[in-house]
Design an enzyme around this catalytic site. Structure first.
Site, PDB file in Angstrom:
ATOM      1  N   GLU A   1       6.258  13.232   0.007  1.00  0.00           N
ATOM      2  CA  GLU A   1       7.199  12.597  -0.925  1.00  0.00           C
ATOM      3  C   GLU A   1       6.555  11.401  -1.625  1.00  0.00           C
ATOM      4  O   GLU A   1       5.643  10.773  -1.088  1.00  0.00           O
ATOM      5  CB  GLU A   1       8.438  12.118  -0.160  1.00  0.00           C
ATOM      6  CG  GLU A   1       9.238  13.270   0.432  1.00  0.00           C
ATOM      7  CD  GLU A   1      10.543  12.839   1.073  1.00  0.00           C
ATOM      8  OE1 GLU A   1      11.533  13.564   0.910  1.00  0.00           O
ATOM      9  OE2 GLU A   1      10.585  11.782   1.744  1.00  0.00           O
TER      10      GLU A   1
ATOM     11  N   CYS B   1       5.607   4.496  -5.634  1.00  0.00           N
ATOM     12  CA  CYS B   1       5.285   4.408  -4.211  1.00  0.00           C
ATOM     13  C   CYS B   1       4.680   5.749  -3.802  1.00  0.00           C
ATOM     14  O   CYS B   1       5.350   6.781  -3.852  1.00  0.00           O
ATOM     15  CB  CYS B   1       6.581   4.116  -3.462  1.00  0.00           C
ATOM     16  SG  CYS B   1       6.361   3.968  -1.712  1.00  0.00           S
TER      17      CYS B   1
ATOM     18  N   CYS C   1       2.186  10.782   9.591  1.00  0.00           N
ATOM     19  CA  CYS C   1       1.415   9.617  10.046  1.00  0.00           C
ATOM     20  C   CYS C   1       1.325   9.669  11.564  1.00  0.00           C
ATOM     21  O   CYS C   1       2.286  10.027  12.233  1.00  0.00           O
ATOM     22  CB  CYS C   1       2.106   8.324   9.607  1.00  0.00           C
ATOM     23  SG  CYS C   1       1.189   6.838  10.092  1.00  0.00           S
TER      24      CYS C   1
ATOM     25  N   CYS D   1      10.181   4.091  11.756  1.00  0.00           N
ATOM     26  CA  CYS D   1       9.756   4.758  10.516  1.00  0.00           C
ATOM     27  C   CYS D   1       9.933   6.276  10.592  1.00  0.00           C
ATOM     28  O   CYS D   1       9.459   6.923  11.529  1.00  0.00           O
ATOM     29  CB  CYS D   1       8.284   4.418  10.262  1.00  0.00           C
ATOM     30  SG  CYS D   1       7.561   5.319   8.885  1.00  0.00           S
TER      31      CYS D   1
ATOM     32  N   SER E   1      -1.194  -0.746   1.562  1.00  0.00           N
ATOM     33  CA  SER E   1      -0.408  -1.338   2.648  1.00  0.00           C
ATOM     34  C   SER E   1      -0.852  -0.747   3.988  1.00  0.00           C
ATOM     35  O   SER E   1      -0.961   0.465   4.128  1.00  0.00           O
ATOM     36  CB  SER E   1       1.075  -1.030   2.419  1.00  0.00           C
ATOM     37  OG  SER E   1       1.846  -1.476   3.498  1.00  0.00           O
TER      38      SER E   1
ATOM     39  N   SER F   1       1.719  -4.783   7.124  1.00  0.00           N
ATOM     40  CA  SER F   1       3.058  -4.662   7.688  1.00  0.00           C
ATOM     41  C   SER F   1       3.066  -5.347   9.039  1.00  0.00           C
ATOM     42  O   SER F   1       2.649  -4.770  10.041  1.00  0.00           O
ATOM     43  CB  SER F   1       3.431  -3.182   7.824  1.00  0.00           C
ATOM     44  OG  SER F   1       3.333  -2.569   6.565  1.00  0.00           O
ATOM     45  N   LEU F   2       3.531  -6.583   9.033  1.00  0.00           N
ATOM     46  CA  LEU F   2       3.471  -7.400  10.243  1.00  0.00           C
ATOM     47  C   LEU F   2       4.598  -6.994  11.193  1.00  0.00           C
ATOM     48  O   LEU F   2       4.363  -6.604  12.334  1.00  0.00           O
ATOM     49  CB  LEU F   2       3.585  -8.870   9.813  1.00  0.00           C
ATOM     50  CG  LEU F   2       3.239  -9.932  10.818  1.00  0.00           C
ATOM     51  CD1 LEU F   2       1.829  -9.764  11.346  1.00  0.00           C
ATOM     52  CD2 LEU F   2       3.398 -11.317  10.173  1.00  0.00           C
TER      53      LEU F   2
ATOM     54  N   ASN G   1      15.650  -0.232   7.075  1.00  0.00           N
ATOM     55  CA  ASN G   1      16.374   0.954   6.603  1.00  0.00           C
ATOM     56  C   ASN G   1      16.283   2.003   7.694  1.00  0.00           C
ATOM     57  O   ASN G   1      15.254   2.653   7.816  1.00  0.00           O
ATOM     58  CB  ASN G   1      15.697   1.536   5.359  1.00  0.00           C
ATOM     59  CG  ASN G   1      15.683   0.558   4.214  1.00  0.00           C
ATOM     60  OD1 ASN G   1      16.714   0.029   3.850  1.00  0.00           O
ATOM     61  ND2 ASN G   1      14.509   0.315   3.655  1.00  0.00           N
TER      62      ASN G   1
ATOM     63  N   CYS H   1      12.111   2.287   1.818  1.00  0.00           N
ATOM     64  CA  CYS H   1      10.970   2.110   2.732  1.00  0.00           C
ATOM     65  C   CYS H   1      11.294   2.683   4.099  1.00  0.00           C
ATOM     66  O   CYS H   1      12.333   2.376   4.669  1.00  0.00           O
ATOM     67  CB  CYS H   1      10.715   0.625   2.980  1.00  0.00           C
ATOM     68  SG  CYS H   1       9.759  -0.157   1.745  1.00  0.00           S
TER      69      CYS H   1
HETATM   70  N1  SAH Z   1       1.395   2.935   6.843  1.00  0.00           N
HETATM   71  C1  SAH Z   1       1.429   1.863   5.949  1.00  0.00           C
HETATM   72  C2  SAH Z   1       2.035   2.201   4.596  1.00  0.00           C
HETATM   73  C3  SAH Z   1       3.233   3.099   4.605  1.00  0.00           C
HETATM   74  S1  SAH Z   1       4.666   2.415   5.366  1.00  0.00           S
HETATM   75  C4  SAH Z   1       2.135   0.664   6.566  1.00  0.00           C
HETATM   76  O1  SAH Z   1       2.707   0.810   7.637  1.00  0.00           O
HETATM   77  O2  SAH Z   1       2.046  -0.415   5.973  1.00  0.00           O
HETATM   78  C5  SAH Z   1       5.213   1.369   4.048  1.00  0.00           C
HETATM   79  C6  SAH Z   1       6.120   0.233   4.437  1.00  0.00           C
HETATM   80  O3  SAH Z   1       7.393   0.722   4.890  1.00  0.00           O
HETATM   81  C7  SAH Z   1       5.575  -0.631   5.567  1.00  0.00           C
HETATM   82  O4  SAH Z   1       5.635  -1.991   5.191  1.00  0.00           O
HETATM   83  C8  SAH Z   1       6.529  -0.341   6.707  1.00  0.00           C
HETATM   84  O5  SAH Z   1       6.602  -1.417   7.597  1.00  0.00           O
HETATM   85  C9  SAH Z   1       7.818  -0.083   5.949  1.00  0.00           C
HETATM   86  N2  SAH Z   1       8.845   0.598   6.736  1.00  0.00           N
HETATM   87  C10 SAH Z   1       8.664   1.602   7.609  1.00  0.00           C
HETATM   88  N3  SAH Z   1       9.840   1.953   8.161  1.00  0.00           N
HETATM   89  C11 SAH Z   1      10.772   1.136   7.626  1.00  0.00           C
HETATM   90  C12 SAH Z   1      12.188   1.018   7.779  1.00  0.00           C
HETATM   91  N4  SAH Z   1      12.863   1.790   8.619  1.00  0.00           N
HETATM   92  N5  SAH Z   1      12.824   0.065   7.070  1.00  0.00           N
HETATM   93  C13 SAH Z   1      12.163  -0.718   6.196  1.00  0.00           C
HETATM   94  N6  SAH Z   1      10.843  -0.639   5.990  1.00  0.00           N
HETATM   95  C14 SAH Z   1      10.146   0.284   6.698  1.00  0.00           C
HETATM   96 FE1  SF4 Z   2       2.790   5.188   9.711  1.00  0.00          FE
HETATM   97 FE2  SF4 Z   2       3.335   3.038   8.182  1.00  0.00          FE
HETATM   98 FE3  SF4 Z   2       5.317   4.594   9.145  1.00  0.00          FE
HETATM   99 FE4  SF4 Z   2       3.922   3.061  10.818  1.00  0.00          FE
HETATM  100  S1  SF4 Z   2       5.241   2.337   9.127  1.00  0.00           S
HETATM  101  S2  SF4 Z   2       4.473   5.224  11.160  1.00  0.00           S
HETATM  102  S3  SF4 Z   2       1.900   3.170   9.942  1.00  0.00           S
HETATM  103  S4  SF4 Z   2       3.754   5.200   7.701  1.00  0.00           S
END
Ligand code: SAH
Ligand code: SF4
Length: 370
Positions: free
Chosen positions: A98, A111, A118, A125, A197, A220-221, A296, A338
Protein backbone atom coordinates in the site's frame (compact mmCIF):
# COMPACT_ATOMS: atom_id res chain seq x y z
CA UNK A 1 17.02 -8.82 -10.61
CA UNK A 2 13.35 -8.09 -10.34
CA UNK A 3 11.57 -10.80 -8.31
CA UNK A 4 8.70 -11.46 -10.67
CA UNK A 5 6.96 -13.85 -12.94
CA UNK A 6 7.80 -11.81 -16.00
CA UNK A 7 9.90 -12.84 -18.92
CA UNK A 8 10.78 -9.34 -20.05
CA UNK A 9 13.51 -7.21 -18.51
CA UNK A 10 12.03 -4.55 -16.26
CA UNK A 11 13.72 -1.20 -16.88
CA UNK A 12 12.04 0.91 -14.21
CA UNK A 13 14.40 1.37 -11.30
CA UNK A 14 17.53 1.13 -13.42
CA UNK A 15 20.15 3.78 -12.93
CA UNK A 16 21.77 5.55 -15.86
CA UNK A 17 24.75 3.21 -15.87
CA UNK A 18 22.52 0.13 -15.76
CA UNK A 19 20.58 1.47 -18.72
CA UNK A 20 23.85 2.07 -20.51
CA UNK A 21 24.77 -1.57 -19.98
CA UNK A 22 21.33 -2.62 -21.12
CA UNK A 23 21.53 -0.72 -24.41
CA UNK A 24 25.17 -1.68 -24.98
CA UNK A 25 24.26 -5.37 -24.71
CA UNK A 26 21.78 -4.83 -27.54
CA UNK A 27 24.19 -2.95 -29.75
CA UNK A 28 22.28 0.31 -29.25
CA UNK A 29 24.18 3.62 -28.98
CA UNK A 30 25.08 4.68 -25.45
CA UNK A 31 23.27 8.04 -25.58
CA UNK A 32 19.99 6.18 -25.97
CA UNK A 33 20.27 5.26 -22.29
CA UNK A 34 19.75 8.93 -21.42
CA UNK A 35 16.67 9.04 -23.59
CA UNK A 36 15.29 5.98 -21.86
CA UNK A 37 16.09 7.47 -18.44
CA UNK A 38 14.27 10.71 -19.22
CA UNK A 39 11.42 8.90 -20.90
CA UNK A 40 10.71 6.56 -17.99
CA UNK A 41 11.20 9.02 -15.16
CA UNK A 42 10.79 12.63 -16.31
CA UNK A 43 8.18 11.95 -18.99
CA UNK A 44 6.68 9.08 -16.98
CA UNK A 45 6.12 6.99 -20.09
CA UNK A 46 4.33 3.71 -19.51
CA UNK A 47 5.68 2.02 -22.61
CA UNK A 48 8.07 2.63 -25.45
CA UNK A 49 5.53 4.09 -27.92
CA UNK A 50 6.05 7.58 -26.55
CA UNK A 51 9.81 7.40 -27.03
CA UNK A 52 9.68 9.13 -30.36
CA UNK A 53 13.38 9.91 -30.23
CA UNK A 54 13.92 6.22 -31.03
CA UNK A 55 13.24 4.67 -34.41
CA UNK A 56 10.10 2.60 -34.79
CA UNK A 57 12.21 -0.50 -35.25
CA UNK A 58 14.09 0.13 -32.03
CA UNK A 59 10.86 0.73 -30.14
CA UNK A 60 9.41 -2.51 -31.42
CA UNK A 61 12.51 -4.40 -30.38
CA UNK A 62 12.36 -2.92 -26.90
CA UNK A 63 8.66 -3.68 -26.63
CA UNK A 64 9.38 -7.35 -27.26
CA UNK A 65 12.14 -7.82 -24.74
CA UNK A 66 11.62 -5.16 -22.08
CA UNK A 67 8.94 -3.37 -20.13
CA UNK A 68 8.76 -0.29 -17.96
CA UNK A 69 6.07 -0.69 -15.33
CA UNK A 70 4.91 -3.74 -13.39
CA UNK A 71 2.06 -2.74 -11.02
CA UNK A 72 -1.62 -3.55 -11.19
CA UNK A 73 -3.82 -1.09 -9.27
CA UNK A 74 -6.13 -3.21 -7.18
CA UNK A 75 -7.77 -0.44 -5.20
CA UNK A 76 -7.74 3.31 -4.70
CA UNK A 77 -9.76 4.49 -1.71
CA UNK A 78 -10.31 8.18 -1.04
CA UNK A 79 -11.44 9.60 2.29
CA UNK A 80 -14.48 11.82 1.92
CA UNK A 81 -13.33 13.70 4.98
CA UNK A 82 -9.81 14.85 4.18
CA UNK A 83 -8.98 13.56 0.70
CA UNK A 84 -6.40 11.06 1.96
CA UNK A 85 -6.09 8.40 -0.72
CA UNK A 86 -4.81 4.89 -0.18
CA UNK A 87 -3.65 2.64 -2.99
CA UNK A 88 -3.34 -1.10 -3.01
CA UNK A 89 -0.92 -2.31 -5.67
CA UNK A 90 -0.30 -5.82 -6.90
CA UNK A 91 3.33 -6.51 -7.70
CA UNK A 92 4.48 -8.75 -10.53
CA UNK A 93 4.81 -11.75 -8.21
CA UNK A 94 1.26 -11.31 -6.91
CA UNK A 95 2.29 -9.77 -3.57
CA UNK A 96 0.57 -6.58 -2.51
CA UNK A 97 1.62 -3.31 -0.89
CA UNK A 98 0.00 0.00 0.00
CA UNK A 99 0.91 3.67 -0.46
CA UNK A 100 -0.93 6.80 0.65
CA UNK A 101 -1.39 10.41 -0.48
CA UNK A 102 -2.04 12.88 2.36
CA UNK A 103 -3.26 16.45 1.75
CA UNK A 104 -2.58 18.96 4.52
CA UNK A 105 -3.01 22.58 3.52
CA UNK A 106 -0.44 23.15 0.81
CA UNK A 107 1.46 20.00 1.66
CA UNK A 108 0.94 16.91 -0.42
CA UNK A 109 2.75 13.96 1.12
CA UNK A 110 3.35 10.69 -0.67
CA UNK A 111 3.82 7.96 1.90
CA UNK A 112 5.57 5.04 0.23
CA UNK A 113 6.56 1.49 1.15
CA UNK A 114 10.03 -0.01 1.11
CA UNK A 115 9.23 -3.67 1.83
CA UNK A 116 6.33 -6.09 1.57
CA UNK A 117 5.45 -6.34 5.26
CA UNK A 118 8.06 -5.84 7.97
CA UNK A 119 10.05 -8.18 10.19
CA UNK A 120 10.47 -5.83 13.13
CA UNK A 121 7.16 -6.62 14.78
CA UNK A 122 6.42 -3.35 16.57
CA UNK A 123 3.42 -4.18 18.66
CA UNK A 124 1.29 -1.17 17.67
CA UNK A 125 1.82 -1.47 13.91
CA UNK A 126 -0.43 -3.30 11.45
CA UNK A 127 2.43 -3.83 8.97
CA UNK A 128 4.40 -5.56 11.72
CA UNK A 129 1.61 -8.14 11.96
CA UNK A 130 2.23 -9.16 8.35
CA UNK A 131 5.79 -10.23 9.00
CA UNK A 132 8.41 -9.76 6.30
CA UNK A 133 7.78 -11.07 2.80
CA UNK A 134 10.42 -9.36 0.69
CA UNK A 135 12.26 -6.16 -0.13
CA UNK A 136 10.88 -3.90 -2.82
CA UNK A 137 13.11 -3.28 -5.81
CA UNK A 138 14.18 0.27 -6.65
CA UNK A 139 11.73 0.13 -9.57
CA UNK A 140 8.84 -0.80 -7.30
CA UNK A 141 9.68 2.12 -5.04
CA UNK A 142 9.82 4.55 -7.96
CA UNK A 143 6.64 3.13 -9.48
CA UNK A 144 4.62 4.05 -6.37
CA UNK A 145 5.66 7.67 -6.83
CA UNK A 146 5.02 7.71 -10.59
CA UNK A 147 1.56 6.20 -10.28
CA UNK A 148 0.52 8.44 -7.42
CA UNK A 149 1.73 11.52 -9.31
CA UNK A 150 -0.66 10.58 -12.10
CA UNK A 151 -3.55 10.26 -9.69
CA UNK A 152 -2.91 13.02 -7.14
CA UNK A 153 -4.84 16.29 -7.13
CA UNK A 154 -1.55 18.18 -6.93
CA UNK A 155 2.12 17.21 -7.27
CA UNK A 156 3.87 15.95 -4.14
CA UNK A 157 5.66 18.38 -1.84
CA UNK A 158 7.05 15.61 0.41
CA UNK A 159 7.88 11.95 -0.06
CA UNK A 160 8.23 9.87 3.07
CA UNK A 161 9.31 6.26 3.53
CA UNK A 162 6.65 5.76 6.19
CA UNK A 163 4.53 3.18 4.44
CA UNK A 164 5.17 -0.52 4.85
CA UNK A 165 8.56 -1.80 5.87
CA UNK A 166 11.83 -0.70 7.40
CA UNK A 167 13.71 1.32 4.76
CA UNK A 168 17.09 0.93 6.44
CA UNK A 169 16.82 -2.84 6.01
CA UNK A 170 16.46 -2.29 2.28
CA UNK A 171 18.85 0.60 2.13
CA UNK A 172 20.44 -0.10 -1.20
CA UNK A 173 17.19 -0.05 -3.12
CA UNK A 174 15.82 2.84 -1.08
CA UNK A 175 18.91 4.95 -1.87
CA UNK A 176 18.88 3.98 -5.51
CA UNK A 177 15.20 4.85 -5.89
CA UNK A 178 15.70 8.14 -4.03
CA UNK A 179 18.52 9.06 -6.43
CA UNK A 180 16.22 8.48 -9.40
CA UNK A 181 13.39 10.45 -7.76
CA UNK A 182 15.74 13.38 -7.11
CA UNK A 183 17.70 13.26 -10.38
CA UNK A 184 17.08 16.42 -12.44
CA UNK A 185 16.61 14.19 -15.49
CA UNK A 186 14.51 11.82 -13.41
CA UNK A 187 11.58 12.92 -11.28
CA UNK A 188 13.52 16.03 -10.26
CA UNK A 189 12.23 16.06 -6.70
CA UNK A 190 13.91 18.09 -3.92
CA UNK A 191 16.36 15.86 -2.02
CA UNK A 192 15.62 17.31 1.39
CA UNK A 193 11.94 16.65 0.91
CA UNK A 194 12.52 12.92 0.82
CA UNK A 195 12.42 11.50 4.33
CA UNK A 196 13.63 8.08 5.33
CA UNK A 197 12.01 6.89 8.55
CA UNK A 198 13.58 4.19 10.71
CA UNK A 199 12.64 2.35 13.84
CA UNK A 200 16.30 2.62 14.86
CA UNK A 201 18.42 0.32 12.71
CA UNK A 202 21.84 1.60 13.79
CA UNK A 203 24.04 0.31 10.93
CA UNK A 204 21.73 2.01 8.44
CA UNK A 205 21.88 5.31 10.35
CA UNK A 206 25.69 5.13 10.40
CA UNK A 207 25.76 4.33 6.72
CA UNK A 208 23.59 7.34 5.94
CA UNK A 209 25.98 9.47 7.99
CA UNK A 210 29.08 8.06 6.31
CA UNK A 211 27.82 8.61 2.80
CA UNK A 212 26.44 12.02 3.83
CA UNK A 213 23.10 11.02 2.37
CA UNK A 214 21.22 14.11 1.22
CA UNK A 215 17.84 12.77 2.34
CA UNK A 216 16.11 13.70 5.59
CA UNK A 217 16.12 11.22 8.44
CA UNK A 218 13.30 10.49 10.87
CA UNK A 219 13.60 8.15 13.82
CA UNK A 220 10.58 6.46 15.35
CA UNK A 221 11.44 6.84 19.00
CA UNK A 222 8.06 5.98 20.51
CA UNK A 223 9.43 5.13 23.96
CA UNK A 224 12.31 6.61 25.93
CA UNK A 225 12.68 3.99 28.65
CA UNK A 226 14.56 0.93 27.46
CA UNK A 227 12.29 -1.66 28.98
CA UNK A 228 9.16 -0.07 27.65
CA UNK A 229 10.72 0.35 24.24
CA UNK A 230 11.78 -3.27 24.08
CA UNK A 231 8.28 -4.31 24.92
CA UNK A 232 6.63 -2.35 22.14
CA UNK A 233 9.55 -2.24 19.67
CA UNK A 234 11.57 -5.47 19.84
CA UNK A 235 14.20 -3.88 17.56
CA UNK A 236 15.41 -2.12 20.73
CA UNK A 237 16.70 -5.46 22.02
CA UNK A 238 19.18 -5.54 19.17
CA UNK A 239 19.76 -1.80 19.04
CA UNK A 240 19.33 -0.33 22.53
CA UNK A 241 18.30 3.27 23.06
CA UNK A 242 21.62 4.55 24.37
CA UNK A 243 23.44 3.19 21.31
CA UNK A 244 20.72 4.51 19.04
CA UNK A 245 21.10 7.99 20.49
CA UNK A 246 24.88 7.78 20.03
CA UNK A 247 24.38 6.79 16.39
CA UNK A 248 22.03 9.73 15.88
CA UNK A 249 24.56 12.10 17.44
CA UNK A 250 27.13 10.70 15.06
CA UNK A 251 24.76 11.23 12.11
CA UNK A 252 24.06 14.82 13.13
CA UNK A 253 27.77 15.53 13.59
CA UNK A 254 28.76 14.02 10.26
CA UNK A 255 25.97 15.54 8.17
CA UNK A 256 25.32 18.82 9.97
CA UNK A 257 21.63 18.08 9.58
CA UNK A 258 18.85 17.92 12.09
CA UNK A 259 16.61 14.91 12.49
CA UNK A 260 12.96 14.33 13.23
CA UNK A 261 11.87 12.13 16.10
CA UNK A 262 8.52 10.48 15.60
CA UNK A 263 6.81 9.71 18.88
CA UNK A 264 3.57 7.79 18.95
CA UNK A 265 1.51 8.76 21.96
CA UNK A 266 -0.15 5.73 23.48
CA UNK A 267 -2.66 6.50 26.23
CA UNK A 268 -1.35 5.45 29.64
CA UNK A 269 1.76 3.81 28.14
CA UNK A 270 4.21 6.55 27.12
CA UNK A 271 2.33 9.83 27.51
CA UNK A 272 3.25 10.81 31.07
CA UNK A 273 5.33 13.70 32.33
CA UNK A 274 8.25 11.38 33.06
CA UNK A 275 8.28 10.41 29.38
CA UNK A 276 8.20 14.02 28.22
CA UNK A 277 11.00 14.94 30.64
CA UNK A 278 13.12 12.10 29.39
CA UNK A 279 12.61 13.07 25.76
CA UNK A 280 13.96 16.51 26.57
CA UNK A 281 16.97 15.07 28.34
CA UNK A 282 17.74 12.49 25.69
CA UNK A 283 17.51 14.90 22.80
CA UNK A 284 19.24 17.82 24.51
CA UNK A 285 22.35 17.56 22.34
CA UNK A 286 20.58 16.73 19.11
CA UNK A 287 19.24 19.37 16.74
CA UNK A 288 15.81 17.98 16.07
CA UNK A 289 12.12 18.43 15.87
CA UNK A 290 9.60 16.10 17.43
CA UNK A 291 6.45 14.82 15.77
CA UNK A 292 3.80 13.53 18.12
CA UNK A 293 1.43 11.01 16.58
CA UNK A 294 -1.63 9.93 18.56
CA UNK A 295 -1.62 6.14 18.23
CA UNK A 296 -3.82 4.81 15.45
CA UNK A 297 -4.87 1.40 16.55
CA UNK A 298 -7.96 -0.55 17.26
CA UNK A 299 -6.05 -2.69 19.76
CA UNK A 300 -7.27 -1.80 23.27
CA UNK A 301 -3.68 -2.18 24.55
CA UNK A 302 -2.64 0.78 22.39
CA UNK A 303 -5.28 3.48 22.81
CA UNK A 304 -4.71 7.05 21.67
CA UNK A 305 -4.38 9.50 24.56
CA UNK A 306 -7.15 12.00 25.28
CA UNK A 307 -6.99 15.36 23.54
CA UNK A 308 -6.10 16.94 26.84
CA UNK A 309 -3.16 14.58 27.38
CA UNK A 310 -1.86 15.30 23.89
CA UNK A 311 -1.96 19.05 24.50
CA UNK A 312 -0.30 18.68 27.90
CA UNK A 313 2.50 16.52 26.49
CA UNK A 314 3.08 18.84 23.55
CA UNK A 315 3.07 21.93 25.77
CA UNK A 316 5.62 20.37 28.04
CA UNK A 317 7.99 19.91 25.12
CA UNK A 318 7.32 23.37 23.75
CA UNK A 319 7.89 24.94 27.20
CA UNK A 320 11.29 23.31 27.17
CA UNK A 321 12.18 24.84 23.84
CA UNK A 322 11.66 21.74 21.81
CA UNK A 323 10.18 22.10 18.35
CA UNK A 324 7.23 19.82 18.50
CA UNK A 325 4.12 19.31 16.42
CA UNK A 326 1.16 17.00 16.71
CA UNK A 327 0.41 15.09 13.55
CA UNK A 328 -3.33 15.06 13.01
CA UNK A 329 -4.90 11.76 12.24
CA UNK A 330 -5.49 11.58 8.50
CA UNK A 331 -7.22 8.82 6.64
CA UNK A 332 -8.25 6.92 9.77
CA UNK A 333 -11.61 5.82 8.39
CA UNK A 334 -10.00 4.27 5.30
CA UNK A 335 -7.21 2.63 7.36
CA UNK A 336 -4.60 4.83 5.74
CA UNK A 337 -3.23 6.49 8.86
CA UNK A 338 0.28 5.81 10.19
CA UNK A 339 0.59 2.24 11.34
CA UNK A 340 -2.63 1.07 9.73
CA UNK A 341 -1.16 -0.25 6.50
CA UNK A 342 -1.72 -3.94 6.08
CA UNK A 343 -2.29 -6.01 3.00
CA UNK A 344 -3.35 -9.61 2.74
CA UNK A 345 -0.75 -11.72 1.01
CA UNK A 346 -1.51 -15.25 0.07
CA UNK A 347 0.87 -18.11 0.71
CA UNK A 348 3.60 -18.34 3.28
CA UNK A 349 3.25 -16.12 6.34
CA UNK A 350 5.81 -13.36 6.63
CA UNK A 351 8.85 -13.84 8.83
CA UNK A 352 9.34 -11.95 12.06
CA UNK A 353 12.65 -11.56 13.79
CA UNK A 354 13.08 -13.08 17.17
CA UNK A 355 15.41 -10.70 18.95
CA UNK A 356 15.78 -13.03 21.86
CA UNK A 357 18.21 -15.13 19.92
CA UNK A 358 21.77 -14.02 19.35
CA UNK A 359 21.12 -13.68 15.62
CA UNK A 360 22.67 -10.57 14.32
CA UNK A 361 20.45 -8.26 12.33
CA UNK A 362 22.63 -9.03 9.34
CA UNK A 363 21.03 -12.46 9.28
CA UNK A 364 17.52 -11.23 8.77
CA UNK A 365 15.30 -13.53 6.78
CA UNK A 366 15.79 -11.40 3.72
CA UNK A 367 16.24 -12.49 0.24
CA UNK A 368 19.43 -11.08 -1.06
CA UNK A 369 19.07 -7.41 -1.83
CA UNK A 370 18.42 -6.83 -5.48
N1 SAH B 1 9.65 1.20 9.63
C1 SAH B 1 9.81 2.59 9.63
C2 SAH B 1 8.93 3.32 8.63
C3 SAH B 1 7.53 2.81 8.48
S1 SAH B 1 6.51 3.00 9.91
C4 SAH B 1 9.62 3.16 11.03
O1 SAH B 1 9.20 2.42 11.91
O2 SAH B 1 9.94 4.33 11.22
C5 SAH B 1 6.12 4.72 9.75
C6 SAH B 1 5.68 5.42 11.01
O3 SAH B 1 4.41 4.92 11.46
C7 SAH B 1 6.64 5.23 12.18
O4 SAH B 1 6.94 6.49 12.74
C8 SAH B 1 5.83 4.39 13.15
O5 SAH B 1 6.23 4.60 14.47
C9 SAH B 1 4.42 4.87 12.85
N2 SAH B 1 3.37 3.98 13.35
C10 SAH B 1 3.37 2.64 13.32
N3 SAH B 1 2.24 2.17 13.90
C11 SAH B 1 1.54 3.25 14.29
C12 SAH B 1 0.27 3.43 14.93
N4 SAH B 1 -0.47 2.39 15.30
N5 SAH B 1 -0.14 4.69 15.19
C13 SAH B 1 0.58 5.75 14.81
N6 SAH B 1 1.76 5.66 14.18
C14 SAH B 1 2.24 4.41 13.92
FE1 SF4 C 1 8.09 -2.17 10.83
FE2 SF4 C 1 8.01 0.50 11.17
FE3 SF4 C 1 5.82 -1.03 11.58
FE4 SF4 C 1 7.86 -1.19 13.28
S1 SF4 C 1 6.59 0.64 12.90
S2 SF4 C 1 6.73 -2.94 12.41
S3 SF4 C 1 9.59 -0.96 11.92
S4 SF4 C 1 6.87 -0.72 9.66
Amino acid sequence: MQPNNLTKTVLLGMSRSELEQFVAARGIEKYRADQLFKGMYAQALENFDGLTTLSKKMRNELQQTAQIRTFKTLQATKSQKDGTTKFLWELSDGKTIESVIIYEGRRVTFCISSQVGCALDCKFCATGKMGFLRNLTSGEIVEQVLLMKERAERPPTNIVFMGMGEPLLNLRNVLKASEIIADPAGLSFARKKITISTSGVIPGIKKMADINAPWSLAISLNAVFEEKRREIMPVSIQYPLHELMKAIEYYVRRTGKRVTFEYILIGGVNDGEADAKRIIKMTARIPCKINLIPCNSTDPDFPPPTGEQIVRFNNYLLDNRKTSTVRMRKGWEIQAACGQLYSENRGKAGAKISFKSTNSIGKLPHKKET
